[in-house]
Every structure is written in C-alpha cells, then in structure tokens.
Design a protein around this motif. Structure first.
Motif, mmCIF file in Angstrom:
data_model
loop_
_atom_site.group_PDB
_atom_site.id
_atom_site.type_symbol
_atom_site.label_atom_id
_atom_site.label_comp_id
_atom_site.label_asym_id
_atom_site.label_seq_id
_atom_site.Cartn_x
_atom_site.Cartn_y
_atom_site.Cartn_z
ATOM 1 N N TYR A 76 -2.697 0.479 -4.373
ATOM 2 C CA TYR A 76 -2.447 -0.816 -3.763
ATOM 3 C C TYR A 76 -1.959 -1.750 -4.856
ATOM 4 N N LEU B 74 0.878 -1.168 0.000
ATOM 5 C CA LEU B 74 0.000 0.000 0.000
ATOM 6 C C LEU B 74 0.911 1.212 0.000
ATOM 7 N N ALA C 285 -5.938 3.095 -4.371
ATOM 8 C CA ALA C 285 -6.102 2.664 -2.983
ATOM 9 C C ALA C 285 -7.475 3.002 -2.418
ATOM 10 N N LEU D 37 -4.533 -8.181 3.385
ATOM 11 C CA LEU D 37 -5.624 -7.380 2.851
ATOM 12 C C LEU D 37 -6.961 -7.778 3.458
#
Length: 279
Positions: free
Chosen positions: A71, A41, A117, A99
């Motif tokens: 991401y 991330l 993201a 995740l």
C-alpha cells in the motif's frame, strides 16, 4: 505495453475510484513515480522490484523490496522504482479518505510511506496464487470481491471531506474560501481532513495542483519554453517559485522534466522512465 483500467464498482465507491491492470516491459530500468491525489493498493505478480525513497533534508535514501502486495499512501515527494524485466501488477486507486473505509488505523501514519499490504488489508497477498495467469476481467473481479469483504460495516465518509477532496482535485482554492463554501471554519476543515485523509487541506491542495500541472506540462508541444508556459498553467507567484515547487515534488526542473517526458510521451507524465538515477 498492455494497460487497462475500469471504474470501481458502485459498492466500492467513493472510497475506490478505479481498478487497473498492467503487463509490460519497462521502458527503462528505473521509473520516477510523481506525487498524485490518490493512494494505491497494488498486488505485484511479477518478480520483486525495489521502491527507493530519495535522500533529502539530511536523510539517506532508503529502498523497500516489493515482492507481493503493498500500500502506497499519499506521497509528498517522488519515489523511484527499480523495475524487474517484466511488470505484471493489478491495483486499486483509493481516494485520500478511502483507507478509512477499510481500517481504523489513523491514515496520518501511512502517508509518505510504502508498506506491506498485509498490515492494513489482511489476506491481500493470498490473491497472488489465484491471479498469476489472470486476464483483466478476472483480476478486477477478484480484487473487487476482496475489497468488498474488507469494508468496515456501516462506514460512511464525512460529506465535508468528500466535498473538499473533490474540489481540491479540480481547482486551486484557498483553504479559507473552501471552508466557507462548506459552511465550516478553516480549523474544522483541517481537522476533518487530517482525521479522514491523514493530511491537511493545504498539503493536499499543493499535491493536486502539482499533479494537474505535470499532466498539462507533459502535453506541451516540443519546443515550448517550460517556465513561461507552465506559469500560465498554475497559480505560482513567479518562475523561481514554480521551479522550486516543481523540483521539490519531482526532483526535476521543468526543463529537465520536459526533456525526459517528451522523449517517451504524455502517457508517462507521472511515471517517468529513467535509465539511471543519482541519489
């Protein structure tokens, strides 16, 4: 180049392993990012740059402009970054099952992809306005606070998945052998890995093995014979098998890889500078 990282605070483990901070002038216009055992991330605090997925299997090369946050799920092949004049990024390294602690979206849909993201971590890009002049400690504190707020209440990682990921990251082991160690069938291991990580145990093992090899290869002394030396580092059947696997994951032959990385240093083992690219 200024780079700093720190282990993730206890409240984010085991889903996040490290936080990192980089401010640097790129070594080259392009950078080849090789597959690794973690997802990322990233908050981009520099000018926009492009991430290019290479062509292959009849597909055309595609490019994604990265302006703020993104991401990057587990990758099965390399990506190419076309860098701005200066890099300024902060980020978090997530375990393959990490995740799932932050979203109910199936992780299988986010592998081999780089996505905005905001679609997974709402509000992430709002950190940008706070951190344009941030030092590492300030950036780590802000990122930690954001991620702690995002964790799904009461979520716990499946201990079988955690054990499988930790084992495959450090050693080559057959899926059937690993499943037996965990007291489950191979099909159950593959099912829980796909559910929690979005990838099979076999596919994850292949990426981990390549990542171990490439880091060891980057540390080989100049003048080493790459095929012969690398065969001692990995469980490949023969040199042609090694070369095919190396090419599939990196786009390099072992010889090409060593020529490039030894000119820059072992710290560029998985982020390989390139002056030009041929897509």
């Amino acid at each position: 180049m200024f780079y700093q990282e720190c282990p993730a605070p206890v409240g984010l483990q085991p889903f996040v392993t490290h936080l990192w901070f980089v401010r640097a002038q790129p070594q080259a216009r392009y950078e080849k990012i090789l597959p690794g055992p973690e997802a990322h991330l990233i908050l981009n605090l520099s000018d926009p740059y492009r991430l290019i997925s290479p062509s292959g299997n009849g597909a055309q090369a595609t490019a994604t402009e990265v302006a703020t946050g993104f991401y990057a799920g587990l990758q099965r092949s390399y990506l190419i970054s076309e860098n701005p004049d200066q890099l300024f990024n902060i980020g978090a390294r997530l375990t393959p099952y990490g995740l799932a602690a932050f979203t109910s979206q199936p992780p299988s849909g986010l592998q081999n992809r780089v996505i905005d993201a905001e679609s997974v971590f709402p509000g992430f890009t709002q950190l940008r306005s706070q951190l344009t002049e941030a030092a590492p400690d300030q950036a780590f504190a802000a990122l930690t606070a954001f991620l702690q707020q995002q964790i799904r209440p009461g979520y716990r990682a499946d201990p079988r998945t955690v054990a499988a990921v930790e084992t495959l990251a450090r050693e080559d082991v057959e899926v059937s052998v690993l499943a037996a160690r965990l007291g489950i069938s191979s099909s159950t291991l593959e099912r829980v890995m796909m559910r929690d990580c979005g990838t099979t145990a076999k596919a994850y093992s292949d990426v981990c093995r390549f990542n171990r090899i490439v880091n060891q290869a980057a540390a080989l002394p100049k003048g080493a014979v790459p095929g012969r030396e690398l065969l001692h580092l990995a469980d490949y059947y023969d040199q042609p098998h090694l070369i095919r696997a190396f090419k599939r994951f990196s786009g390099f032959t072992p010889t090409e890889y060593l020529q490039v990385v030894q000119s820059y240093g072992a710290e560029y083992a998985t982020f390989v500078p390139l002056e030009e690219v041929d897509l």
